[in-house]
Design a protein around this motif. Structure first.
Motif, PDB file in Angstrom:
ATOM      1  N   TYR A  93     -15.841 -32.325  37.570  1.00  0.00           N
ATOM      2  CA  TYR A  93     -15.696 -33.463  37.742  1.00  0.00           C
ATOM      3  C   TYR A  93     -14.148 -34.485  37.474  1.00  0.00           C
ATOM      4  CZ  TYR A  93     -19.832 -34.002  39.866  1.00  0.00           C
ATOM      5  OH  TYR A  93     -21.568 -33.922  40.953  1.00  0.00           O
ATOM      6  N   VAL A  94     -13.388 -33.286  36.811  1.00  0.00           N
ATOM      7  CA  VAL A  94     -11.684 -33.744  36.625  1.00  0.00           C
ATOM      8  C   VAL A  94     -10.618 -33.273  37.570  1.00  0.00           C
ATOM      9  CG1 VAL A  94     -10.287 -32.823  34.294  1.00  0.00           C
ATOM     10  CG2 VAL A  94     -12.155 -33.303  34.251  1.00  0.00           C
ATOM     11  N   LEU A  95     -11.280 -32.124  37.917  1.00  0.00           N
ATOM     12  CA  LEU A  95      -9.335 -31.593  38.713  1.00  0.00           C
ATOM     13  C   LEU A  95      -8.798 -32.285  39.890  1.00  0.00           C
ATOM     14  CD1 LEU A  95     -10.660 -27.950  39.399  1.00  0.00           C
ATOM     15  CD2 LEU A  95      -9.002 -29.083  37.562  1.00  0.00           C
ATOM     16  N   ASN A  96     -10.653 -33.329  40.613  1.00  0.00           N
ATOM     17  CA  ASN A  96     -10.557 -34.242  41.628  1.00  0.00           C
ATOM     18  C   ASN A  96      -9.375 -35.707  41.124  1.00  0.00           C
ATOM     19  OD1 ASN A  96     -12.482 -35.142  40.495  1.00  0.00           O
ATOM     20  ND2 ASN A  96     -12.541 -37.063  41.210  1.00  0.00           N
ATOM     21  N   LEU A 141      -6.540 -35.319  39.567  1.00  0.00           N
ATOM     22  CA  LEU A 141      -4.388 -34.498  39.117  1.00  0.00           C
ATOM     23  C   LEU A 141      -4.153 -34.121  40.282  1.00  0.00           C
ATOM     24  CD1 LEU A 141      -6.027 -31.731  35.900  1.00  0.00           C
ATOM     25  CD2 LEU A 141      -5.644 -34.442  36.128  1.00  0.00           C
ATOM     26  N   THR A 142      -3.009 -34.049  39.912  1.00  0.00           N
ATOM     27  CA  THR A 142      -2.387 -33.448  41.031  1.00  0.00           C
ATOM     28  C   THR A 142      -2.185 -31.903  41.559  1.00  0.00           C
ATOM     29  OG1 THR A 142      -0.378 -32.936  39.609  1.00  0.00           O
ATOM     30  CG2 THR A 142       0.034 -35.378  41.015  1.00  0.00           C
ATOM     31  N   ASP A 143      -1.591 -31.276  42.369  1.00  0.00           N
ATOM     32  CA  ASP A 143      -1.993 -29.536  42.234  1.00  0.00           C
ATOM     33  C   ASP A 143      -1.509 -29.195  41.312  1.00  0.00           C
ATOM     34  OD1 ASP A 143      -3.247 -30.129  44.916  1.00  0.00           O
ATOM     35  OD2 ASP A 143      -1.268 -29.428  46.184  1.00  0.00           O
ATOM     36  N   GLN A 144       0.088 -29.099  40.516  1.00  0.00           N
ATOM     37  CA  GLN A 144       0.216 -28.783  39.799  1.00  0.00           C
ATOM     38  C   GLN A 144      -0.164 -28.994  38.478  1.00  0.00           C
ATOM     39  OE1 GLN A 144       3.240 -26.206  39.778  1.00  0.00           O
ATOM     40  NE2 GLN A 144       1.744 -25.949  37.859  1.00  0.00           N
ATOM     41  N   ALA A 145      -1.317 -30.259  37.554  1.00  0.00           N
ATOM     42  CA  ALA A 145      -1.541 -30.345  36.857  1.00  0.00           C
ATOM     43  C   ALA A 145      -2.946 -29.533  36.784  1.00  0.00           C
ATOM     44  CB  ALA A 145      -1.724 -31.487  36.794  1.00  0.00           C
ATOM     45  N   ARG A 146      -3.514 -29.402  38.350  1.00  0.00           N
ATOM     46  CA  ARG A 146      -5.044 -28.655  38.247  1.00  0.00           C
ATOM     47  C   ARG A 146      -4.967 -27.090  37.987  1.00  0.00           C
ATOM     48  NH1 ARG A 146      -5.616 -30.914  43.935  1.00  0.00           N
ATOM     49  NH2 ARG A 146      -6.622 -32.781  43.182  1.00  0.00           N
ATOM     50  N   ARG A 147      -3.657 -26.660  37.918  1.00  0.00           N
ATOM     51  CA  ARG A 147      -2.894 -24.726  37.892  1.00  0.00           C
ATOM     52  C   ARG A 147      -3.009 -25.344  36.197  1.00  0.00           C
ATOM     53  NH1 ARG A 147      -0.812 -25.750  42.646  1.00  0.00           N
ATOM     54  NH2 ARG A 147       1.235 -26.479  42.157  1.00  0.00           N
ATOM     55  N   ASP A 148      -2.267 -25.699  36.080  1.00  0.00           N
ATOM     56  CA  ASP A 148      -1.658 -25.783  34.501  1.00  0.00           C
ATOM     57  C   ASP A 148      -3.222 -26.146  33.973  1.00  0.00           C
ATOM     58  OD1 ASP A 148       1.010 -25.461  35.430  1.00  0.00           O
ATOM     59  OD2 ASP A 148       1.152 -28.031  34.724  1.00  0.00           O
ATOM     60  N   LEU A 149      -4.215 -27.132  33.882  1.00  0.00           N
ATOM     61  CA  LEU A 149      -5.386 -26.988  33.377  1.00  0.00           C
ATOM     62  C   LEU A 149      -6.102 -25.676  33.379  1.00  0.00           C
ATOM     63  CD1 LEU A 149      -7.299 -29.060  31.548  1.00  0.00           C
ATOM     64  CD2 LEU A 149      -8.126 -29.689  33.465  1.00  0.00           C
ATOM     65  N   THR A 150      -6.474 -25.682  34.540  1.00  0.00           N
ATOM     66  CA  THR A 150      -7.216 -24.225  34.813  1.00  0.00           C
ATOM     67  C   THR A 150      -6.421 -23.153  34.143  1.00  0.00           C
ATOM     68  OG1 THR A 150      -7.565 -25.017  37.097  1.00  0.00           O
ATOM     69  CG2 THR A 150      -8.155 -22.709  36.577  1.00  0.00           C
ATOM     70  N   ARG A 151      -5.473 -22.460  34.085  1.00  0.00           N
ATOM     71  CA  ARG A 151      -4.759 -21.708  32.955  1.00  0.00           C
ATOM     72  C   ARG A 151      -5.246 -21.516  31.835  1.00  0.00           C
ATOM     73  NH1 ARG A 151      -0.165 -22.641  36.893  1.00  0.00           N
ATOM     74  NH2 ARG A 151      -0.009 -21.387  37.730  1.00  0.00           N
ATOM     75  N   THR A 152      -5.189 -22.348  31.344  1.00  0.00           N
ATOM     76  CA  THR A 152      -4.506 -23.516  29.514  1.00  0.00           C
ATOM     77  C   THR A 152      -6.516 -23.277  29.739  1.00  0.00           C
ATOM     78  OG1 THR A 152      -3.601 -25.315  29.812  1.00  0.00           O
ATOM     79  CG2 THR A 152      -5.065 -25.200  27.715  1.00  0.00           C
ATOM     80  N   ALA A 153      -7.194 -23.109  30.147  1.00  0.00           N
ATOM     81  CA  ALA A 153      -9.402 -22.448  29.705  1.00  0.00           C
ATOM     82  C   ALA A 153      -9.167 -21.197  29.925  1.00  0.00           C
ATOM     83  CB  ALA A 153      -9.652 -23.133  31.944  1.00  0.00           C
ATOM     84  N   LYS A 186     -23.975 -34.122  45.344  1.00  0.00           N
ATOM     85  CA  LYS A 186     -23.911 -32.931  45.942  1.00  0.00           C
ATOM     86  C   LYS A 186     -22.888 -32.753  45.429  1.00  0.00           C
ATOM     87  CE  LYS A 186     -25.302 -34.065  50.778  1.00  0.00           C
ATOM     88  NZ  LYS A 186     -24.978 -34.142  51.980  1.00  0.00           N
ATOM     89  N   PHE A 187     -22.415 -31.101  45.171  1.00  0.00           N
ATOM     90  CA  PHE A 187     -21.418 -31.037  44.320  1.00  0.00           C
ATOM     91  C   PHE A 187     -20.939 -29.122  44.602  1.00  0.00           C
ATOM     92  CE2 PHE A 187     -25.353 -29.412  42.272  1.00  0.00           C
ATOM     93  CZ  PHE A 187     -25.417 -28.452  42.102  1.00  0.00           C
ATOM     94  N   ALA A 188     -20.027 -28.709  44.759  1.00  0.00           N
ATOM     95  CA  ALA A 188     -19.547 -27.579  44.292  1.00  0.00           C
ATOM     96  C   ALA A 188     -18.603 -27.131  43.545  1.00  0.00           C
ATOM     97  CB  ALA A 188     -18.365 -27.245  45.221  1.00  0.00           C
ATOM     98  N   TYR A 189     -19.535 -25.467  42.803  1.00  0.00           N
ATOM     99  CA  TYR A 189     -18.907 -25.135  41.752  1.00  0.00           C
ATOM    100  C   TYR A 189     -18.719 -23.421  41.983  1.00  0.00           C
ATOM    101  CZ  TYR A 189     -23.048 -22.807  40.893  1.00  0.00           C
ATOM    102  OH  TYR A 189     -24.924 -21.909  41.555  1.00  0.00           O
ATOM    103  N   HIS A 193     -14.329 -28.455  48.065  1.00  0.00           N
ATOM    104  CA  HIS A 193     -14.480 -27.336  47.686  1.00  0.00           C
ATOM    105  C   HIS A 193     -13.445 -26.348  47.899  1.00  0.00           C
ATOM    106  CE1 HIS A 193     -16.175 -23.447  50.647  1.00  0.00           C
ATOM    107  NE2 HIS A 193     -16.026 -23.049  49.826  1.00  0.00           N
ATOM    108  N   ARG A 194     -12.402 -26.846  48.348  1.00  0.00           N
ATOM    109  CA  ARG A 194     -11.146 -26.426  48.396  1.00  0.00           C
ATOM    110  C   ARG A 194     -10.669 -26.185  47.376  1.00  0.00           C
ATOM    111  NH1 ARG A 194     -10.699 -29.206  53.571  1.00  0.00           N
ATOM    112  NH2 ARG A 194      -9.589 -31.192  52.435  1.00  0.00           N
ATOM    113  N   ARG A 195     -10.688 -27.002  46.137  1.00  0.00           N
ATOM    114  CA  ARG A 195     -10.009 -27.505  44.828  1.00  0.00           C
ATOM    115  C   ARG A 195     -11.188 -26.252  44.135  1.00  0.00           C
ATOM    116  NH1 ARG A 195     -10.084 -33.280  45.659  1.00  0.00           N
ATOM    117  NH2 ARG A 195     -12.249 -34.273  44.656  1.00  0.00           N
ATOM    118  N   ILE A 196     -12.089 -26.105  44.512  1.00  0.00           N
ATOM    119  CA  ILE A 196     -13.044 -24.855  43.257  1.00  0.00           C
ATOM    120  C   ILE A 196     -12.651 -23.814  43.786  1.00  0.00           C
ATOM    121  CG2 ILE A 196     -15.354 -23.549  43.497  1.00  0.00           C
ATOM    122  CD1 ILE A 196     -15.148 -26.243  41.463  1.00  0.00           C
TER     123      ILE A 196
END
Length: 314
Positions: A156-159, A161-173, A249-252, A191-194
């Motif tokens: 429940y973090v990506l929602n 963040l901005t698009d760029q911050a989401r990508r950066d965080l996922t890459r860091t992970a 309800k959640f997406a993962y 779901h789209r963010r997932i």
């Protein structure tokens, strides 16, 4: 209610002692509006004080715990790898740490969180319950991390963040973990963010272990799941609810570099249990959606009757 649920509810009840109800309710109302609207602002103050943190924990933490527990249980079931170290990015008051400890009692968890109020409350809740949890105070945008871990959660973090911050965080992970679990609200936008995170994880060499039984594109417009949790009397009052439970309800997505045990198919909707038959909507290992009808005369009928939304099939 599981033993960990009971411990979490007891810890929340202790934290609520002496807190004025009307003040708490006002904060809950503001929080609920922000959550429902999925406001995106990675510079917002968020939990600005102890009452904000407590309002979040009372209303959202039990549901977040249940959703993360469901996603982590899928990881445990589908991945052939031990989990002894866990990094939770943007973990707030610690729901993912509670979920991980319920599955792997000896796991050591580090939570990266920028909000001091959330950290203070999370530590208070964990005291005496989660001895192997520690918090690191850092903004996810500047955090660089330490060494590798078995598991990274982004719940429940990506929602937020901005698009760029989401990508950066996922890459860091991807640079830290053997296995990554990302959980978002079970909305079309969630779901789209997932899906965006899923694509990025595949691009970085990870395999999808759950919920998808395949590595191809998602065949549906909206894939989400649900988990049921009990409501306390206070929880019902704060949310103007009448039922003693709610469905979160959640997406993962679960992605890993470890060997996986893929499911033949995944149930992606609530089964229809009709007279003398069960109807299951499946996502298959071929990357397609299939609806099957299991009649009472079939050998698989009893298994179909006990199958739930989100279970593997076949």
């Amino acid at each position: 209610m599981s033993s960990v649920d009971t411990q979490l509810h007891a810890a929340l009840a202790r934290a609520l002692r002496g807190v004025p109800y009307d003040d708490l309710r006002r904060r809950v109302t503001a929080l609920s509006h922000r959550y429902r609207s999925e406001q995106v602002d990675d510079t917002a103050p968020g939990m600005s004080d102890a009452l904000d943190a407590l309002a979040y924990a009372v209303v959202r933490m039990p549901a977040t715990f249940r959703a993360l527990h469901a996603a982590l249980a899928a990881a445990e079931q589908r991945i052939n790898a031990p989990v002894s170290s866990h990094l939770d990015l943007g973990g707030g008051t610690g729901a993912a740490a509670w979920a991980a400890a319920a599955l792997w009692p000896a796991v050591a968890t580090e939570i990266v969180e920028r909000q001091p109020a959330a950290i203070r409350l999370g530590r208070d809740l964990a005291a005496g319950n989660l001895p192997q949890v520690r918090w690191t105070t850092s903004d996810l945008g500047t955090w660089t991390g330490s060494g590798p871990v078995d598991l990274v959660t982004i719940g429940y973090v990506l929602n937020e963040l901005t698009d760029q911050a989401r990508r950066d965080l996922t890459r860091t992970a991807t640079r830290r973990a053997i296995t990554i679990v990302v959980v978002e609200p079970g909305t079309p936008r969630g779901h789209r963010r997932i899906l965006d995170a899923r694509d990025l994880l595949i691009d970085h060499g990870f395999r999808i272990a759950a919920p998808c039984p395949h590595q191809g594109p998602c065949p549906v417009d909206w894939c989400h799941f649900a988990t049921r949790l009990p409501r306390t009397e206070l929880h019902r009052a704060l949310k103007d609810g009448t039922r003693n439970f709610e469905d979160e309800k959640f997406a993962y997505v679960v992605a890993t570099r470890a060997p996986i045990r893929p499911a033949p198919a995944q149930v992606i909707a609530r089964p229809s249990r009709l007279k003398n038959r069960v109807v299951l909507d499946l996502c298959t290992s071929q990357g397609a959606v299939e609806r099957i009808v299991v009649p009472k005369s079939a050998e698989a009928y009893r298994a179909a009757r006990s199958t739930a939304w989100g279970d593997a099939w076949g």
